[in-house]
Design an enzyme around this catalytic site. Structure first.
Site, mmCIF file in Angstrom:
data_model
loop_
_atom_site.group_PDB
_atom_site.id
_atom_site.type_symbol
_atom_site.label_atom_id
_atom_site.label_comp_id
_atom_site.label_asym_id
_atom_site.label_seq_id
_atom_site.Cartn_x
_atom_site.Cartn_y
_atom_site.Cartn_z
ATOM 1 N N GLY A 1 48.807 38.167 26.128
ATOM 2 C CA GLY A 1 47.342 38.086 26.198
ATOM 3 C C GLY A 1 46.650 39.290 25.594
ATOM 4 O O GLY A 1 47.078 39.860 24.587
ATOM 5 N N ASP B 199 54.137 46.439 32.186
ATOM 6 C CA ASP B 199 53.872 45.094 32.703
ATOM 7 C C ASP B 199 54.830 44.792 33.847
ATOM 8 O O ASP B 199 55.963 45.266 33.882
ATOM 9 C CB ASP B 199 54.025 44.020 31.605
ATOM 10 N N ASP C 136 54.629 47.500 38.444
ATOM 11 C CA ASP C 136 53.654 46.770 39.249
ATOM 12 C C ASP C 136 52.483 47.722 39.471
ATOM 13 O O ASP C 136 52.606 48.693 40.229
ATOM 14 C CB ASP C 136 54.268 46.352 40.586
ATOM 15 N N VAL C 137 51.363 47.458 38.816
ATOM 16 C CA VAL C 137 50.243 48.415 38.869
ATOM 17 C C VAL C 137 49.642 48.558 40.261
ATOM 18 O O VAL C 137 48.913 49.509 40.521
ATOM 19 C CB VAL C 137 49.111 48.061 37.856
ATOM 20 N N TYR D 93 38.687 37.169 42.650
ATOM 21 C CA TYR D 93 38.710 37.664 41.269
ATOM 22 C C TYR D 93 37.378 38.336 40.931
ATOM 23 O O TYR D 93 37.349 39.464 40.408
ATOM 24 C CB TYR D 93 38.982 36.481 40.329
ATOM 25 N N LYS E 143 36.715 42.288 40.009
ATOM 26 C CA LYS E 143 36.181 42.695 38.707
ATOM 27 C C LYS E 143 34.865 43.468 38.854
ATOM 28 O O LYS E 143 34.566 44.344 38.038
ATOM 29 C CB LYS E 143 36.020 41.480 37.795
HETATM 30 N N1 NAD Z 1 41.414 35.227 30.065
HETATM 31 C C1 NAD Z 1 40.122 35.415 30.265
HETATM 32 O O1 NAD Z 1 39.299 34.554 29.979
HETATM 33 C C2 NAD Z 1 39.631 36.722 30.849
HETATM 34 C C3 NAD Z 1 38.252 36.933 30.915
HETATM 35 C C4 NAD Z 1 37.777 38.129 31.404
HETATM 36 C C5 NAD Z 1 38.654 39.102 31.819
HETATM 37 N N2 NAD Z 1 40.003 38.875 31.767
HETATM 38 C C6 NAD Z 1 40.879 39.951 32.201
HETATM 39 O O2 NAD Z 1 41.563 40.456 31.078
HETATM 40 C C7 NAD Z 1 42.833 40.990 31.474
HETATM 41 C C8 NAD Z 1 43.935 40.358 30.625
HETATM 42 O O3 NAD Z 1 43.909 38.972 30.873
HETATM 43 P P1 NAD Z 1 44.696 37.889 30.006
HETATM 44 O O4 NAD Z 1 43.772 36.758 29.860
HETATM 45 O O5 NAD Z 1 45.298 38.536 28.824
HETATM 46 O O6 NAD Z 1 45.793 37.475 31.090
HETATM 47 P P2 NAD Z 1 47.338 37.086 30.980
HETATM 48 O O7 NAD Z 1 47.651 36.361 32.233
HETATM 49 O O8 NAD Z 1 47.628 36.432 29.692
HETATM 50 O O9 NAD Z 1 48.053 38.531 30.986
HETATM 51 C C9 NAD Z 1 48.001 39.349 32.114
HETATM 52 C C10 NAD Z 1 49.215 40.262 32.103
HETATM 53 O O10 NAD Z 1 49.145 41.085 33.286
HETATM 54 C C11 NAD Z 1 50.458 41.183 33.825
HETATM 55 N N3 NAD Z 1 50.417 41.493 35.267
HETATM 56 C C12 NAD Z 1 50.077 40.669 36.279
HETATM 57 N N4 NAD Z 1 50.219 41.305 37.453
HETATM 58 C C13 NAD Z 1 50.654 42.552 37.174
HETATM 59 C C14 NAD Z 1 50.986 43.680 37.972
HETATM 60 N N5 NAD Z 1 50.918 43.638 39.295
HETATM 61 N N6 NAD Z 1 51.397 44.810 37.355
HETATM 62 C C15 NAD Z 1 51.496 44.866 35.997
HETATM 63 N N7 NAD Z 1 51.218 43.821 35.190
HETATM 64 C C16 NAD Z 1 50.782 42.682 35.774
HETATM 65 C C17 NAD Z 1 51.073 39.815 33.565
HETATM 66 O O11 NAD Z 1 52.501 39.864 33.661
HETATM 67 C C18 NAD Z 1 50.555 39.514 32.167
HETATM 68 O O12 NAD Z 1 51.422 39.994 31.180
HETATM 69 C C19 NAD Z 1 42.956 40.671 32.959
HETATM 70 O O13 NAD Z 1 42.569 41.806 33.707
HETATM 71 C C20 NAD Z 1 41.963 39.560 33.159
HETATM 72 O O14 NAD Z 1 41.502 39.519 34.484
HETATM 73 C C21 NAD Z 1 40.510 37.703 31.284
#
Ligand code: NAD
Length: 259
Positions: free
Chosen positions: A16, A36, A62-63, A155, A159
């Site tokens: 992502g 990650d 794990d963050v 969520y 945020k």
């Molecule tokens: N997808 C959207 O539309 C969207 C919109 C606004 C904000 N976001 C935010 O953007 C960020 C990235 O989202 P994305 O869409 O790429 O999501 P995604 O699910 O594709 O990727 C998220 C990544 O975070 C990792 N992760 C999850 N829990 C974790 C933990 N405890 N420790 C370390 N890593 C962990 C996962 O393994 C994954 O690789 C996130 O914070 C999400 O909330 C996403």
């Protein structure tokens, strides 16, 4: 724009937005630490970057766990030096009606999205202060952090909290020449969006593509955003050009949100 000689940490870098930002930073000269929960995924991304001639190392992390963050930081510093660029992209989301959200589910989203952002930023900032290095950090918040979400209560709360942590960090770290900002994406073409649309579609009794179409129809720019739409903004906020910008939350959402 160049990040030559700099080290970056990107959480959630296995896929992502995190993986795309890591790729962009590496292309612009930074040595990148990919953290990650999915250690195998982060390793695969790091391997891909190394194969293209970039400096990259992966850490299984794990963050939401302070010890895990400390271990990932130590491993990154040992191999790449002190990170002065930080992007917190690790996150989880679960679409569920307000009345049905369970406490454990609520807390897990808070601990990964909010506590995880705090722990990563605090640990990396301490390393920068110890090394007397200026730096830039960007937390990925969301338009969901700007207002109510009937089926994303935890969520949205997490945020909104990210924006607050970023503002406190910006004020606290200004004297160390570390600027800290948040970016608020809207609807991005990633696994997270696919998963939440599946959950929403199941709740509403519609198909996943209908759920996605309903969402896209609300976006003034008329399309779901790409990971590049977000990473371009993150790169700007990390750059020298944005060094006088701190404590801000920048909407990058196709016009979905204005405050
Ligand atoms: N997808 C959207 O539309 C969207 C919109 C606004 C904000 N976001 C935010 O953007 C960020 C990235 O989202 P994305 O869409 O790429 O999501 P995604 O699910 O594709 O990727 C998220 C990544 O975070 C990792 N992760 C999850 N829990 C974790 C933990 N405890 N420790 C370390 N890593 C962990 C996962 O393994 C994954 O690789 C996130 O914070 C999400 O909330 C996403």
């Amino acid at each position: 724009m160049s990040f030559d000689g700099r080290t970056a940490v990107i959480t959630g870098a296995a896929q992502g937005m995190g993986s795309r930002v890591a790729e962009r930073l590496a292309e612009l000269g930074a040595a990148v630490g990919l953290w990650d929960f999915n250690g195998a995924g982060a390793s695969a991304q790091a391997e891909k970057l190394r194969a293209s001639g970039h400096q990259a190392v992966a850490a299984s992390c794990d963050v939401s766990d302070q010890g895990s963050v400390a271990a990932a930081l130590r491993a990154t510093i040992d191999r790449l030096g002190t990170p002065t660029l930080v992007v917190t992209a690790a996150g989880i989301a679960r679409a569920r009606p307000f009345l049905d959200v369970e406490a454990a589910e609520f807390e897990r989203q808070l601990s990964v999205n909010l506590t995880g952002t705090f722990l990563t930023m605090q640990a990396c900032a301490n390393a920068m202060v110890d090394a007397k290095l200026p730096g830039s950090m960007v937390g990925i918040s969301s338009v969901a952090g700007r207002g109510p979400r009937a089926d994303l209560t935890a969520y949205a709360a997490s945020k909104a909290g990210v924006i607050s942590v970023v503002r406190s960090a910006a004020v606290a770290l200004a004297e160390h020449a570390i600027n800290v900002n948040a970016v608020c994406p809207g609807v991005v073409d990633t696994e997270m969006t696919r998963r939440t649309q599946q959950q929403r579609a199941a709740e509403l009794g519609i198909t996943e593509s209908e759920a996605l179409q309903r969402l896209a129809a609300r976006i003034p720019l008329g399309r779901i955003q790409t990971t590049d739409d977000v990473s371009d903004v993150i790169i700007f906020l990390l750059s020298r050009q944005a060094s006088y910008v701190t404590g801000q939350a920048l909407n990058a959402c196709g016009g979905l949100e204005f405050d």
